[in-house]
Design a protein around this motif. Structure first.
Motif, PDB file in Angstrom:
ATOM      1  N   SER A   1       0.840  -1.206   0.000  1.00  0.00           N
ATOM      2  CA  SER A   1       0.000   0.000   0.000  1.00  0.00           C
ATOM      3  C   SER A   1       0.872   1.251   0.000  1.00  0.00           C
ATOM      4  CB  SER A   1      -0.886  -0.008   1.242  1.00  0.00           C
ATOM      5  OG  SER A   1      -0.093   0.066   2.418  1.00  0.00           O
ATOM      6  N   PRO A   2       0.293   2.381  -0.390  1.00  0.00           N
ATOM      7  CA  PRO A   2       1.007   3.653  -0.270  1.00  0.00           C
ATOM      8  C   PRO A   2       1.217   4.020   1.191  1.00  0.00           C
ATOM      9  CG  PRO A   2      -1.265   4.018  -0.892  1.00  0.00           C
ATOM     10  CD  PRO A   2      -1.045   2.545  -0.967  1.00  0.00           C
ATOM     11  N   GLU A   3       2.075   4.999   1.426  1.00  0.00           N
ATOM     12  CA  GLU A   3       2.371   5.428   2.790  1.00  0.00           C
ATOM     13  C   GLU A   3       1.112   5.925   3.486  1.00  0.00           C
ATOM     14  OE1 GLU A   3       5.357   8.535   5.157  1.00  0.00           O
ATOM     15  OE2 GLU A   3       5.416   8.351   2.961  1.00  0.00           O
ATOM     16  N   TRP A   4       0.946   5.507   4.735  1.00  0.00           N
ATOM     17  CA  TRP A   4      -0.211   5.901   5.539  1.00  0.00           C
ATOM     18  C   TRP A   4      -0.175   7.398   5.803  1.00  0.00           C
ATOM     19  CZ3 TRP A   4      -4.026   2.503   6.700  1.00  0.00           C
ATOM     20  CH2 TRP A   4      -4.995   2.900   7.625  1.00  0.00           C
TER      21      TRP A   4
ATOM     22  N   LEU B   1      -8.865   6.324   9.494  1.00  0.00           N
ATOM     23  CA  LEU B   1      -8.697   4.943   9.038  1.00  0.00           C
ATOM     24  C   LEU B   1      -9.515   4.713   7.778  1.00  0.00           C
ATOM     25  CD1 LEU B   1      -7.723   1.972   9.612  1.00  0.00           C
ATOM     26  CD2 LEU B   1      -9.872   1.665  10.845  1.00  0.00           C
ATOM     27  N   THR B   2     -10.762   5.139   7.788  1.00  0.00           N
ATOM     28  CA  THR B   2     -11.628   4.946   6.625  1.00  0.00           C
ATOM     29  C   THR B   2     -11.077   5.653   5.396  1.00  0.00           C
ATOM     30  OG1 THR B   2     -13.607   4.697   7.987  1.00  0.00           O
ATOM     31  CG2 THR B   2     -13.940   5.332   5.686  1.00  0.00           C
ATOM     32  N   GLU B   3     -10.648   6.902   5.554  1.00  0.00           N
ATOM     33  CA  GLU B   3     -10.123   7.658   4.421  1.00  0.00           C
ATOM     34  C   GLU B   3      -8.865   7.021   3.851  1.00  0.00           C
ATOM     35  OE1 GLU B   3     -11.594  12.208   5.484  1.00  0.00           O
ATOM     36  OE2 GLU B   3      -9.839  11.362   6.505  1.00  0.00           O
ATOM     37  N   ASN B   4      -7.975   6.554   4.720  1.00  0.00           N
ATOM     38  CA  ASN B   4      -6.769   5.883   4.248  1.00  0.00           C
ATOM     39  C   ASN B   4      -7.112   4.620   3.468  1.00  0.00           C
ATOM     40  OD1 ASN B   4      -3.898   6.859   5.016  1.00  0.00           O
ATOM     41  ND2 ASN B   4      -5.118   7.350   6.833  1.00  0.00           N
ATOM     42  N   LEU B   5      -8.018   3.823   3.995  1.00  0.00           N
ATOM     43  CA  LEU B   5      -8.362   2.558   3.333  1.00  0.00           C
ATOM     44  C   LEU B   5      -9.053   2.786   2.001  1.00  0.00           C
ATOM     45  CD1 LEU B   5      -9.405   0.545   6.472  1.00  0.00           C
ATOM     46  CD2 LEU B   5      -7.508   0.000   4.960  1.00  0.00           C
ATOM     47  N   LEU B   6      -9.922   3.782   1.939  1.00  0.00           N
ATOM     48  CA  LEU B   6     -10.583   4.079   0.666  1.00  0.00           C
ATOM     49  C   LEU B   6      -9.560   4.496  -0.389  1.00  0.00           C
ATOM     50  CD1 LEU B   6     -13.803   5.993   1.802  1.00  0.00           C
ATOM     51  CD2 LEU B   6     -13.626   3.636   0.973  1.00  0.00           C
ATOM     52  N   SER B   7      -8.532   5.230   0.036  1.00  0.00           N
ATOM     53  CA  SER B   7      -7.525   5.679  -0.913  1.00  0.00           C
ATOM     54  C   SER B   7      -6.560   4.569  -1.313  1.00  0.00           C
ATOM     55  CB  SER B   7      -6.750   6.873  -0.327  1.00  0.00           C
ATOM     56  OG  SER B   7      -5.972   6.484   0.776  1.00  0.00           O
ATOM     57  N   ILE B   8      -6.502   3.507  -0.503  1.00  0.00           N
ATOM     58  CA  ILE B   8      -5.652   2.364  -0.801  1.00  0.00           C
ATOM     59  C   ILE B   8      -6.299   1.429  -1.830  1.00  0.00           C
ATOM     60  CG2 ILE B   8      -4.929   0.161   0.273  1.00  0.00           C
ATOM     61  CD1 ILE B   8      -4.047   1.858   2.711  1.00  0.00           C
ATOM     62  N   ILE B   9      -7.614   1.452  -1.922  1.00  0.00           N
ATOM     63  CA  ILE B   9      -8.338   0.508  -2.772  1.00  0.00           C
ATOM     64  C   ILE B   9      -7.818   0.452  -4.211  1.00  0.00           C
ATOM     65  CG2 ILE B   9     -10.591   0.139  -3.891  1.00  0.00           C
ATOM     66  CD1 ILE B   9     -11.892   0.535  -1.165  1.00  0.00           C
TER      67      ILE B   9
ATOM     68  N   GLU C   1      -9.984  -5.121  16.622  1.00  0.00           N
ATOM     69  CA  GLU C   1     -10.897  -4.048  16.240  1.00  0.00           C
ATOM     70  C   GLU C   1     -10.479  -3.416  14.908  1.00  0.00           C
ATOM     71  OE1 GLU C   1     -12.396   0.293  17.994  1.00  0.00           O
ATOM     72  OE2 GLU C   1     -11.396  -1.144  19.308  1.00  0.00           O
ATOM     73  N   THR C   2      -9.176  -3.182  14.759  1.00  0.00           N
ATOM     74  CA  THR C   2      -8.657  -2.610  13.518  1.00  0.00           C
ATOM     75  C   THR C   2      -8.920  -3.520  12.335  1.00  0.00           C
ATOM     76  OG1 THR C   2      -6.907  -1.365  14.646  1.00  0.00           O
ATOM     77  CG2 THR C   2      -6.549  -1.894  12.329  1.00  0.00           C
ATOM     78  N   THR C   3      -8.643  -4.804  12.508  1.00  0.00           N
ATOM     79  CA  THR C   3      -8.818  -5.759  11.412  1.00  0.00           C
ATOM     80  C   THR C   3     -10.272  -5.843  10.994  1.00  0.00           C
ATOM     81  OG1 THR C   3      -6.906  -7.043  12.157  1.00  0.00           O
ATOM     82  CG2 THR C   3      -8.469  -8.156  10.698  1.00  0.00           C
ATOM     83  N   LYS C   4     -11.161  -5.912  11.966  1.00  0.00           N
ATOM     84  CA  LYS C   4     -12.581  -5.976  11.632  1.00  0.00           C
ATOM     85  C   LYS C   4     -13.014  -4.733  10.871  1.00  0.00           C
ATOM     86  CE  LYS C   4     -17.246  -6.317  13.467  1.00  0.00           C
ATOM     87  NZ  LYS C   4     -18.104  -6.355  14.663  1.00  0.00           N
ATOM     88  N   GLU C   5     -12.596  -3.559  11.362  1.00  0.00           N
ATOM     89  CA  GLU C   5     -13.003  -2.313  10.714  1.00  0.00           C
ATOM     90  C   GLU C   5     -12.411  -2.211   9.315  1.00  0.00           C
ATOM     91  OE1 GLU C   5     -13.258   2.497  11.604  1.00  0.00           O
ATOM     92  OE2 GLU C   5     -12.287   1.155  13.054  1.00  0.00           O
ATOM     93  N   ALA C   6     -11.136  -2.584   9.177  1.00  0.00           N
ATOM     94  CA  ALA C   6     -10.480  -2.503   7.874  1.00  0.00           C
ATOM     95  C   ALA C   6     -11.137  -3.427   6.859  1.00  0.00           C
ATOM     96  CB  ALA C   6      -9.002  -2.842   8.017  1.00  0.00           C
ATOM     97  N   LEU C   7     -11.375  -4.669   7.249  1.00  0.00           N
ATOM     98  CA  LEU C   7     -11.985  -5.620   6.322  1.00  0.00           C
ATOM     99  C   LEU C   7     -13.429  -5.227   6.005  1.00  0.00           C
ATOM    100  CD1 LEU C   7     -10.627  -9.088   7.543  1.00  0.00           C
ATOM    101  CD2 LEU C   7      -9.683  -7.514   5.836  1.00  0.00           C
ATOM    102  N   SER C   8     -14.111  -4.637   6.978  1.00  0.00           N
ATOM    103  CA  SER C   8     -15.480  -4.180   6.737  1.00  0.00           C
ATOM    104  C   SER C   8     -15.511  -3.042   5.720  1.00  0.00           C
ATOM    105  CB  SER C   8     -16.126  -3.720   8.045  1.00  0.00           C
ATOM    106  OG  SER C   8     -16.278  -4.793   8.948  1.00  0.00           O
TER     107      SER C   8
END
Length: 222
Positions: A40-43, A49-57, A92-99
């Motif tokens: 993934s790109p740099e955090w 968390l949501t914004e970072n993950l959306l931009s990683i997609i 908690e992080t894993t659940k939120e990230a995968l969700s």
């Protein structure tokens, strides 16, 4: 929101986190050091968390679309250490990230909305079946999910076909699978728990307990 990842400019095969993750690759499975990993790109600490993950997609999509052709073994998301200071926070992080990823899966698969603790369940994205492993600072140096000294949380996505390529698909080649566990033991990192790794349910293997005697980590439960 400014995107962290731009398909036109970011190369997930040359992500900065890959150099740090090599330390994790060297510490356990004998196949890991030679595994072909994208990242993934740099955090961006200024984004949620949501914004970072959306931009990683977009980079995860690139991986999914290229994995078979380029013979790739995995994709990592590298996150700051605060997302895995304890097994509870890592769960908690894993659940939120995968969700978040599931809810924004272009294929509309939304695998986290299904019955996670079922022997037929596996995380999917763009219709690709992916095994997930979480590595974090909360695990000590003798744990197979220790994040080395990188001080990062890593979520690793491994395509199902990668296991088949190495002859270690679930239920196949028990001798080789046992030799991998012995390798972990010889390097001082006990390969955690027969009741977890031999369970027909995959989800409990995504996050392992910190100690041998600790209960299974039900990360998918509210």
């Amino acid at each position: 929101m400014n995107a962290v990842c731009d398909k036109a400019s970011f190369d997930p095969g040359d992500a900065g986190c890959l150099e740090e993750f090599k330390k994790v690759q060297m510490q356990g499975c004998p196949f890991a050091p030679k595994a072909k990993i994208w990242g993934s790109p740099e955090w961006n600490n200024h984004l949620s968390l949501t914004e970072n993950l959306l931009s990683i997609i977009p980079s995860l999509e690139m991986f999914i679309q290229s994995a078979d052709q380029k013979d790739l073994d995995g994709y990592i998301i590298a996150m700051p250490p605060e997302y895995g200071t304890s097994v509870e926070s890592l769960a908690e992080t894993t659940k939120e990230a995968l969700s978040i990823l599931s809810q924004n899966d272009p294929s509309k698969g939304n695998s986290l909305a299904k019955k996670v603790n079922d022997k037929k369940w596996q995380f999917t994205f763009l219709n690709m079946r992916l095994f997930v492993k979480a590595f974090a600072p909360c695990y000590d140096e003798n744990h197979s999910r220790n994040a080395s000294d990188s001080n990062k949380v890593y979520i690793l996505f491994q395509p199902e076909f990668s296991f088949a390529k190495h002859g270690i698909s679930r239920g196949s080649n028990p001798e080789l699978r046992n030799s991998i566990r012995e390798h972990f033991n010889e390097t001082g990192r006990t390969y955690f728990r027969e009741d977890i790794f031999e369970s027909p349910n995959e989800a409990p293997r995504y996050i392992t307990p910190a100690k041998l005697q600790d209960p299974v980590v039900d990360w998918w439960v509210d």
